[in-house]
Design a protein around this motif. Structure first.
Motif, short mmCIF file in Angstrom:
data_model
loop_
_atom_site.label_atom_id
_atom_site.label_comp_id
_atom_site.label_asym_id
_atom_site.label_seq_id
_atom_site.Cartn_x
_atom_site.Cartn_y
_atom_site.Cartn_z
N LEU A 122 0.83 -1.21 0.00
CA LEU A 122 0.00 0.00 0.00
C LEU A 122 0.87 1.26 0.00
O LEU A 122 0.61 2.21 -0.75
CB LEU A 122 -0.92 -0.03 1.22
CG LEU A 122 -2.01 1.03 1.32
CD1 LEU A 122 -2.98 0.92 0.16
CD2 LEU A 122 -2.75 0.88 2.65
N VAL A 123 1.91 1.26 0.83
CA VAL A 123 2.78 2.43 0.95
C VAL A 123 3.56 2.69 -0.33
O VAL A 123 3.66 3.84 -0.80
CB VAL A 123 3.74 2.25 2.15
CG1 VAL A 123 4.83 3.32 2.13
CG2 VAL A 123 2.98 2.30 3.46
N LEU A 124 4.13 1.63 -0.93
CA LEU A 124 4.94 1.82 -2.13
C LEU A 124 4.09 2.30 -3.31
O LEU A 124 4.50 3.19 -4.06
CB LEU A 124 5.66 0.52 -2.50
CG LEU A 124 6.56 0.58 -3.74
CD1 LEU A 124 7.62 1.66 -3.59
CD2 LEU A 124 7.21 -0.77 -4.01
N ILE A 125 2.91 1.73 -3.48
CA ILE A 125 2.04 2.14 -4.58
C ILE A 125 1.64 3.62 -4.43
O ILE A 125 1.67 4.38 -5.40
CB ILE A 125 0.78 1.25 -4.64
CG1 ILE A 125 1.16 -0.17 -5.10
CG2 ILE A 125 -0.27 1.84 -5.57
CD1 ILE A 125 0.02 -1.16 -5.02
N ALA A 130 2.54 9.28 -6.14
CA ALA A 130 2.84 10.68 -5.79
C ALA A 130 4.10 11.17 -6.48
O ALA A 130 4.15 12.29 -7.00
CB ALA A 130 2.99 10.81 -4.27
N MET A 131 5.15 10.35 -6.51
CA MET A 131 6.40 10.73 -7.16
C MET A 131 6.20 10.98 -8.66
O MET A 131 6.70 11.95 -9.22
CB MET A 131 7.45 9.62 -6.98
CG MET A 131 7.95 9.44 -5.56
SD MET A 131 9.11 8.04 -5.45
CE MET A 131 9.39 7.98 -3.68
N LEU A 132 5.44 10.10 -9.30
CA LEU A 132 5.20 10.24 -10.73
C LEU A 132 4.30 11.43 -11.03
O LEU A 132 4.48 12.12 -12.05
CB LEU A 132 4.58 8.95 -11.28
CG LEU A 132 5.50 7.74 -11.32
CD1 LEU A 132 4.71 6.47 -11.65
CD2 LEU A 132 6.62 7.92 -12.34
N ALA A 133 3.32 11.67 -10.15
CA ALA A 133 2.40 12.79 -10.37
C ALA A 133 3.13 14.12 -10.37
O ALA A 133 2.78 15.03 -11.13
CB ALA A 133 1.31 12.77 -9.30
N ARG A 134 4.15 14.24 -9.54
CA ARG A 134 4.92 15.49 -9.47
C ARG A 134 5.76 15.73 -10.71
O ARG A 134 6.22 16.86 -10.94
CB ARG A 134 5.82 15.47 -8.23
CG ARG A 134 5.08 15.61 -6.91
CD ARG A 134 6.03 15.92 -5.78
NE ARG A 134 6.91 14.81 -5.49
CZ ARG A 134 6.67 13.86 -4.57
NH1 ARG A 134 5.55 13.91 -3.87
NH2 ARG A 134 7.53 12.89 -4.35
N ARG A 135 5.95 14.69 -11.52
CA ARG A 135 6.82 14.82 -12.69
C ARG A 135 6.05 14.85 -14.00
O ARG A 135 6.66 14.79 -15.08
CB ARG A 135 7.81 13.65 -12.75
CG ARG A 135 8.57 13.37 -11.46
CD ARG A 135 9.38 14.55 -10.99
NE ARG A 135 10.33 15.02 -11.98
CZ ARG A 135 11.15 16.03 -11.80
NH1 ARG A 135 11.11 16.71 -10.67
NH2 ARG A 135 12.00 16.39 -12.75
N PHE A 175 5.60 -1.59 -12.29
CA PHE A 175 5.87 -1.43 -13.73
C PHE A 175 4.67 -0.77 -14.42
O PHE A 175 4.83 0.15 -15.23
CB PHE A 175 6.15 -2.79 -14.36
CG PHE A 175 6.42 -2.74 -15.84
CD1 PHE A 175 7.71 -2.56 -16.33
CD2 PHE A 175 5.38 -2.85 -16.76
CE1 PHE A 175 7.96 -2.50 -17.69
CE2 PHE A 175 5.61 -2.79 -18.12
CZ PHE A 175 6.91 -2.62 -18.59
N LEU A 176 3.46 -1.23 -14.09
CA LEU A 176 2.25 -0.68 -14.71
C LEU A 176 2.07 0.79 -14.35
O LEU A 176 1.76 1.61 -15.21
CB LEU A 176 1.02 -1.48 -14.27
CG LEU A 176 -0.31 -0.98 -14.83
CD1 LEU A 176 -0.38 -1.21 -16.33
CD2 LEU A 176 -1.49 -1.65 -14.14
N ILE A 177 2.27 1.14 -13.07
CA ILE A 177 2.11 2.53 -12.65
C ILE A 177 3.11 3.43 -13.38
O ILE A 177 2.77 4.52 -13.85
CB ILE A 177 2.30 2.67 -11.13
CG1 ILE A 177 1.21 1.90 -10.39
CG2 ILE A 177 2.26 4.13 -10.70
CD1 ILE A 177 1.41 1.84 -8.88
N MET A 178 4.36 2.96 -13.50
CA MET A 178 5.37 3.76 -14.19
C MET A 178 5.08 3.86 -15.68
O MET A 178 5.34 4.89 -16.30
CB MET A 178 6.74 3.14 -13.94
CG MET A 178 7.19 3.25 -12.48
SD MET A 178 8.74 2.42 -12.11
CE MET A 178 9.91 3.59 -12.82
N PHE A 179 4.50 2.81 -16.25
CA PHE A 179 4.12 2.85 -17.66
C PHE A 179 3.02 3.87 -17.89
O PHE A 179 3.09 4.70 -18.81
CB PHE A 179 3.66 1.46 -18.11
CG PHE A 179 3.15 1.42 -19.53
CD1 PHE A 179 4.03 1.42 -20.60
CD2 PHE A 179 1.79 1.40 -19.79
CE1 PHE A 179 3.57 1.39 -21.91
CE2 PHE A 179 1.31 1.38 -21.08
CZ PHE A 179 2.20 1.37 -22.15
#
Length: 391
Positions: A122-125, A130-135, A175-179
């Motif tokens: 839960l924490v990592l997802i 959040a990290m990807l949203a900022r970029r 992988f899916l979230i980063m994709f």
């Protein structure tokens, strides 16, 4: 009444409908599947397990309601703090955790026992979203991507020591979230290569240490289960699987349950294999569903999880914030992917693992962590639905 419900139960009503259906169906199946356990440990009082499971489901729905009332953007800050704690939590689990099923996956904090892997996932997802949203509107830098990959590799690698299948599920979800988050493909493949390499390395080290008489991790168990599934002596020790463990027995009994089910099943509460199939109320509950409700029931359950995934992906289109969209994708995919891993293994399409069926299998804290994830997804959809109603 309708207005009151809309005010109290906000967000995607279809997701609310899905989790209620899964919970109600879960009560029927667990009542039947746990009867053998009840005769062994509760003196035949099958109602005790039903009442306990029902209480967990009701508490889970309350958790969903509470979580969905909170603005989902608040969870980014909370998860960022927890992210730095998770590596130490996994280390604590390995050295001081409670052994269940031959491995240390459970810890007890303040009188509450739970699997640390549920919290880590839960924490990592949440942090990854959040990290990807900022970029999203800023060009990715090498430093940012290294940070993303570092946390994925670190936590998946540490998780693989005690819970290999969950580490795989988490790695695929990352992988899916980063994709979806539009990370450049070259970095995606680098991360995938690193995660796969770490998982293989952890298994290899574990298997080697086992051959020297030192127990470390689940590598030997993973190898034996793959051997039992493929019927191939991979390590050439002239032994396929582990005859002392019931991996093959579980698979055989599950296949018998599925064969007995046929098209429409043998009827609710009439399972015969629940008396022989180990962990019929958790790891193999889908086999009991097929036995009692047949192909019709099996497809219905599968359809509910696919419906949940569809709603999670559909709500991305209606989300104005990247963080909310990535959360919906990551959390719903993680739940549904775990469900399909469970179902595939139950029907003999993969080696034995300890994956339960979310919201269906009997359990306490696992239901609560799943409820937290669903509550966050509903919080995202609530925000978007509220904005629509204002416009």
């Amino acid at each position: 009444m309708e207005t009151w419900l809309k005010d109290k139960l906000r967000g995607d009503w279809q997701i609310w409908f899905i989790i209620v259906l899964l919970s109600l169906f879960s009560m029927l199946v667990v009542y039947s599947a746990s009867s053998a356990l009840a005769y062994k440990k509760a003196g035949g009082n099958t109602e005790s397990y039903l009442l306990t499971h029902t209480a967990h489901l009701i508490l889970g729905l309350i958790v969903v309601w509470v979580i969905h009332r909170i603005n989902y953007t608040n969870y980014a800050g909370i998860s960022k703090v927890l992210l730095w704690i998770t590596p130490f939590l996994l280390l604590y689990t390995y050295f001081f955790g409670t052994t269940v099923g031959g491995t240390k996956r459970w810890i007890n904090l303040f009188g509450v026992s739970f699997q640390s892997s549920d919290l880590v996932r839960l924490v990592l997802i949440t942090n990854l979203a959040a990290m990807l949203a900022r970029r999203q509107n800023v060009e990715y830098t090498r430093k940012t991507l290294i940070e993303l990959i570092f946390w994925c590799v670190l936590l998946c690698g540490m998780l693989a020591v005690t819970n290999f299948s969950t580490a795989v599920i988490l790695g695929v979800t990352c992988f899916l979230i980063m994709f979806v988050g539009r990370v450049p493909s070259r970095y995606l493949f680098r991360m995938s290569g690193l995660v796969i390499s770490i998982l293989i390395l952890m298994i290899s080290i574990s298997v080697y240490l086992y051959s020297t008489g030192v127990e470390f991790g689940r590598g030997q168990v993973v190898l034996e289960r793959i051997e039992a599934f493929s019927n191939i002596d991979i390590n050439r020790d002239k032994i396929i699987g582990n005859p002392e463990r019931d991996d093959s027995f579980q698979k055989e009994q599950a296949m018998i349950a599925i064969a007995r089910g046929g098209t429409i099943g043998i009827g609710p509460g009439n399972s015969f294999q629940r008396n022989y199939l180990p962990e019929a109320f958790s790891d193999y509950i889908y086999a009991i569903i097929v036995e009692e409700y047949g192909l019709v029931g099996a497809v219905m359950v599968m359809g509910l999880y696919l419906w949940l995934l569809y709603r999670g992906l559909k709500n991305v289109e209606n989300t104005n914030r990247a963080f909310g969209g990535l959360l919906c994708v990551g959390l719903t995919f993680s739940i549904v992917f775990q469900a399909f891993v469970h179902m595939f293994i139950n029907v003999g399409l993969g080696p034995v693992t300890g994956q339960t069926l979310p919201l269906m299998s009997m359990g306490g804290t696992s239901i609560l962590f799943t409820s937290v994830a669903i509550g966050i997804v509903l919080s995202v959809t609530k925000g978007e639905y509220d904005e629509k109603s204002i416009q």
